[in-house]
Scaffold this active site. Structure first.
Site, PDB file in Angstrom:
ATOM      1  CB  SER A  19      -0.911   0.025   1.232  1.00 30.76           C
ATOM      2  OG  SER A  19      -1.900  -0.979   1.180  1.00 30.76           O
ATOM      3  CB  SER A  67      -3.445  -0.544  -2.723  1.00 27.10           C
ATOM      4  OG  SER A  67      -4.069  -1.796  -2.823  1.00 27.10           O
ATOM      5  CE  LYS A  70      -4.360   1.333   1.539  1.00 28.80           C
ATOM      6  NZ  LYS A  70      -5.274   0.599   2.405  1.00 28.80           N
ATOM      7  CB  CYS A 104      -4.022   0.188   6.431  1.00 24.85           C
ATOM      8  SG  CYS A 104      -3.023  -0.349   5.003  1.00 24.85           S
ATOM      9  CB  SER A 310      -9.603  -3.753  -0.379  1.00 31.23           C
ATOM     10  OG  SER A 310      -9.468  -2.617   0.456  1.00 31.23           O
ATOM     11  CG  MET A 319      -6.564  -5.517   1.778  1.00 29.98           C
ATOM     12  SD  MET A 319      -7.301  -6.804   0.727  1.00 29.98           S
ATOM     13  CE  MET A 319      -8.731  -7.229   1.702  1.00 29.98           C
ATOM     14  N   GLY A 320      -2.874  -6.346   4.531  1.00 32.54           N
ATOM     15  CA  GLY A 320      -2.179  -6.899   5.685  1.00 32.54           C
ATOM     16  C   GLY A 320      -3.123  -7.375   6.764  1.00 32.54           C
TER      17      GLY A 320
END
Length: 397
Positions: A19, A67, A70, A104, A310, A319-320
């Site tokens: 990301s 991603s 943010k 995130c 997502s 995604m983590g």
């Protein structure tokens, strides 16, 4: 013609895992944006370039994907035994809102590195050479994350030979520990990791019928379904789904049904401004496939396949926080994730995603009949891409 001028706000543009986001120190934000509210949301949307009906983010720092849309705020921690408070905002691309409902996981990596870069970690805790243990309070979900950040000559070591599928260039490895990652604050089941009380549920989805689903709140609220039950193999890449409006509508229907069943929302309309959570993912047993980079992933390389969406689109990697959910669910015998991985007890799992593979470990156990997870562990990397100031119109706030 408006005579408003632009103002400059110190900011750092960072990659964390797969990301990217714009990072701010709380103290550097305009006073009206140093507290939660409409002014902060307007600022973050303007920084990213949202809402953008063209879905391109031409007039902002966003990359027009979940991603890359943010923003992050870090400050000295308000919690004992922690270094920094980390607050994350997922900015909608084409609608006027910022979703604060989850974390995130990828940018958690960058949060640890940025905390050192930004002078938010006590200098006495930073080794001249070695690993700096950054204790992060994740303020969205009130959880602790431990980032093990490499340091060389007193500075964050960003470059190295650690390779992460979904990221073009190698970098230095940062190990993340997500402590007690099960959500305790939402849903009708309170602190239950499985808010419905079941490892597998029959989930009724309008116009789709009944699907088997595992719903879990570890890492981030996530709804898992079987790939074959919705017409997929688990080897799909982004273009197979993101270009199919009907498919995306079906996934959203599953997500909304899951959110209602998990007690995250009380009415379907609430899902419109809660796009970040829950996540929707589908799982399958291992198969050979070609990743988005052209790399061959063999069935023997992985324990299972997972694809996750997502913000309404299939993620290019993973995604983590969803990886935490995958690792945790895999550790609990009898979930759909565990069964796709072959069943039985396990403390780690390697799964295939559109960009390649990822390994995540988790320690889960039953206490008084309730499943709990003590920690989840995975490796990521982070790097500063640009630092300085970001400019926004003064009338934004």
């Amino acid at each position: 013609m408006t005579q408003s001028q632009q103002i400059k706000i110190p900011a750092t543009y960072m990659r964390g895992g797969t990301s990217k986001g714009v990072f701010f120190r709380l103290q550097d934000l305009p006073e009206s944006c140093q507290k939660a509210g409409a002014a902060r949301d307007r600022l973050f949307m303007r920084v990213i370039g949202s809402p953008d009906p063209y879905a391109k983010h031409i007039d902002g720092m966003g990359g027009a994907t979940s991603s890359t849309s943010k923003c992050v705020i870090l400050s000295k921690s308000s919690q004992p035994e922690h270094d920094v408070d980390y607050l994350y905002g997922q900015v909608s691309i084409d609608k006027a809102f910022v979703d604060w409902s989850g974390n995130c996981g990828n940018l958690s990596t960058a949060a640890g590195a940025f905390a050192i870069h930004a002078g938010l970690v006590d200098a006495a805790r930073i080794p001249q050479n070695g690993i700096c243990v950054v204790r992060i309070w994740q303020a969205n979900i009130n959880k602790t994350i431990i980032a093990h950040v490499p340091v060389t000559n007193g500075q964050v070591q960003e470059l190295g030979d650690f390779e992460l599928d979904g990221v073009t260039f190698p970098a230095a490895e940062i190990v993340l520990e997500f402590l007690d990652p099960a959500d305790e604050g939402e849903g009708d089941a309170g602190g239950s990791m499985f808010p419905t009380g079941n490892l597998i549920d029959d989930l009724d989805v309008p116009n789709m019928g009944t699907l088997k689903a595992t719903m879990i709140t570890a890492g981030i609220p996530t709804v898992f379904v079987n790939a074959e039950d919705i017409g997929y193999t688990g080897t799909e890449l982004q273009e197979a789904i993101n270009s199919d409006a009907k498919a995306l509508a079906k996934f959203e229907a599953i997500r909304v049904a899951g959110a209602l069943r998990m007690g995250l929302i009380k009415h379907p309309d609430e899902a419109l401004t809660r796009q970040h959570t829950p996540k929707i993912a589908f799982v399958a047993q291992p198969k050979d496939y070609i990743s988005s980079s052209g790399k061959q992933v063999k069935a023997s390389d992985v324990d299972l396949l997972v694809r996750a969406l997502s913000m309404g689109k299939l993620h290019h990697a993973m995604m983590g926080t969803a990886a935490v959910a995958i690792g945790t669910a895999a550790a609990v015998s009898g979930t759909l994730v565990n069964l796709a991985a072959g069943g039985g007890e396990r403390q780690a799992v390697r799964f295939g995603h559109p960009s390649g593979t990822l390994r995540v470990g988790a320690e889960a156990k039953q206490v008084n009949g309730e499943w709990t997870v003590t920690k989840a562990i995975m490796s990521r990397s982070a790097r500063i891409i640009m630092e300085g100031v970001v400019r926004v119109p003064a009338d934004t706030m």
